[in-house]
Design a protein around this motif. Structure first.
Motif, PDB file in Angstrom:
ATOM      1  N   LYS A   1      -9.042  -3.348 -22.287  1.00  0.00           N
ATOM      2  CA  LYS A   1      -8.249  -2.296 -22.910  1.00  0.00           C
ATOM      3  C   LYS A   1      -9.097  -1.040 -22.931  1.00  0.00           C
ATOM      4  N   LYS A   2      -8.502   0.052 -22.554  1.00  0.00           N
ATOM      5  CA  LYS A   2      -9.197   1.335 -22.534  1.00  0.00           C
ATOM      6  C   LYS A   2      -9.209   1.916 -23.945  1.00  0.00           C
ATOM      7  N   VAL A   3     -10.439   2.319 -24.398  1.00  0.00           N
ATOM      8  CA  VAL A   3     -10.575   2.924 -25.724  1.00  0.00           C
ATOM      9  C   VAL A   3     -11.441   4.177 -25.596  1.00  0.00           C
ATOM     10  N   PRO A   4     -11.106   5.180 -26.383  1.00  0.00           N
ATOM     11  CA  PRO A   4     -11.945   6.395 -26.335  1.00  0.00           C
ATOM     12  C   PRO A   4     -13.226   6.186 -27.157  1.00  0.00           C
ATOM     13  N   ILE A   5     -14.352   6.569 -26.577  1.00  0.00           N
ATOM     14  CA  ILE A   5     -15.636   6.485 -27.270  1.00  0.00           C
ATOM     15  C   ILE A   5     -16.307   7.842 -27.126  1.00  0.00           C
ATOM     16  N   ILE A   6     -16.919   8.298 -28.178  1.00  0.00           N
ATOM     17  CA  ILE A   6     -17.621   9.573 -28.143  1.00  0.00           C
ATOM     18  C   ILE A   6     -19.119   9.306 -28.170  1.00  0.00           C
ATOM     19  N   PHE A   7     -19.845   9.844 -27.163  1.00  0.00           N
ATOM     20  CA  PHE A   7     -21.292   9.730 -27.075  1.00  0.00           C
ATOM     21  C   PHE A   7     -21.915  11.109 -27.202  1.00  0.00           C
ATOM     22  N   THR A   8     -23.164  11.141 -27.610  1.00  0.00           N
ATOM     23  CA  THR A   8     -23.903  12.407 -27.591  1.00  0.00           C
ATOM     24  C   THR A   8     -24.350  12.664 -26.152  1.00  0.00           C
ATOM     25  N   ARG A   9     -24.758  13.884 -25.869  1.00  0.00           N
ATOM     26  CA  ARG A   9     -25.248  14.207 -24.519  1.00  0.00           C
ATOM     27  C   ARG A   9     -26.474  13.362 -24.154  1.00  0.00           C
ATOM     28  N   ASP A  10     -27.382  13.182 -25.120  1.00  0.00           N
ATOM     29  CA  ASP A  10     -28.584  12.371 -24.860  1.00  0.00           C
ATOM     30  C   ASP A  10     -28.217  10.925 -24.529  1.00  0.00           C
ATOM     31  N   GLN A  11     -27.246  10.389 -25.242  1.00  0.00           N
ATOM     32  CA  GLN A  11     -26.832   9.010 -24.969  1.00  0.00           C
ATOM     33  C   GLN A  11     -26.258   8.878 -23.560  1.00  0.00           C
ATOM     34  N   ILE A  12     -25.417   9.830 -23.162  1.00  0.00           N
ATOM     35  CA  ILE A  12     -24.838   9.797 -21.814  1.00  0.00           C
ATOM     36  C   ILE A  12     -25.932   9.955 -20.768  1.00  0.00           C
ATOM     37  N   GLU A  13     -26.874  10.858 -21.008  1.00  0.00           N
ATOM     38  CA  GLU A  13     -27.969  11.073 -20.052  1.00  0.00           C
ATOM     39  C   GLU A  13     -28.833   9.820 -19.916  1.00  0.00           C
ATOM     40  N   ASN A  14     -29.181   9.196 -21.033  1.00  0.00           N
ATOM     41  CA  ASN A  14     -29.976   7.959 -20.995  1.00  0.00           C
ATOM     42  C   ASN A  14     -29.213   6.831 -20.301  1.00  0.00           C
ATOM     43  N   MET A  15     -27.919   6.715 -20.588  1.00  0.00           N
ATOM     44  CA  MET A  15     -27.099   5.696 -19.963  1.00  0.00           C
ATOM     45  C   MET A  15     -27.034   5.923 -18.450  1.00  0.00           C
ATOM     46  N   ASP A  16     -26.788   7.183 -18.007  1.00  0.00           N
ATOM     47  CA  ASP A  16     -26.711   7.496 -16.576  1.00  0.00           C
ATOM     48  C   ASP A  16     -28.046   7.246 -15.875  1.00  0.00           C
ATOM     49  N   ASN A  17     -29.166   7.562 -16.526  1.00  0.00           N
ATOM     50  CA  ASN A  17     -30.484   7.288 -15.942  1.00  0.00           C
ATOM     51  C   ASN A  17     -30.686   5.790 -15.742  1.00  0.00           C
TER      52      ASN A  17
END
Length: 144
Positions: A5-21
């Motif tokens: 199921k698709k759910v909206p999640i809000i991340f901080t920029r640092d979290q997205i950057e760390n996840m992408d790395n």
């Protein structure tokens, strides 16, 4: 495959950057798979902490039981050793050779030593043995 199921999640920029790395360094991950695995990991971590809270008292109780049994066995052995030392002290204070005592006298010596050790909480020195002999006729009636 499980239903998703698709759910909206809000991340901080640092979290997205760390996840992408992390995703760039480890092939086979997408953001969704990374988040699902992170959630599964964290749920397992929480479950483990609850199990630790359940298991810890059981381990503690088991250790206390083992130590209690060990203490009982050690106390019994120490008591027996104290009785033997007491018998030796009484015999030394009596200044008699072991061969001169009858079996009845040795049995009496054993019973008397156990009582003396119990009365003195396991501690009895040679002077105490002599004092005891002076106050009591230990072998008067039983030595053959």
């Amino acid at each position: 495959m499980e239903e998703s199921k698709k759910v909206p999640i809000i991340f901080t920029r640092d979290q997205i950057e760390n996840m992408d790395n992390f995703i760039k360094e480890n092939e086979g991950y997408s953001r969704s798979s990374f988040v699902r695995e992170a959630v599964d990991y964290y749920l397992g971590y929480i479950d483990m902490n609850e199990n630790v809270n359940y298991i810890s008292p059981l381990i503690n109780q088991n250790i206390k039981l083992i130590l209690s049994r060990f203490e009982d066995r050690m106390s019994e052995m120490i008591f027996k050793m104290a009785v033997e030392v007491c018998k030796s002290n009484i015999l030394t204070a009596y200044q008699s050779e072991l061969s001169e005592l009858s079996d009845q006298a040795l049995d009496y010596l054993d019973r008397t030593s156990k009582r003396i050790v119990a009365e003195h909480n396991g501690t009895l020195d040679l002077e105490e043995s002599q004092k005891y002999l002076d106050e009591h006729d230990v072998f008067g009636d039983v030595n053959g």
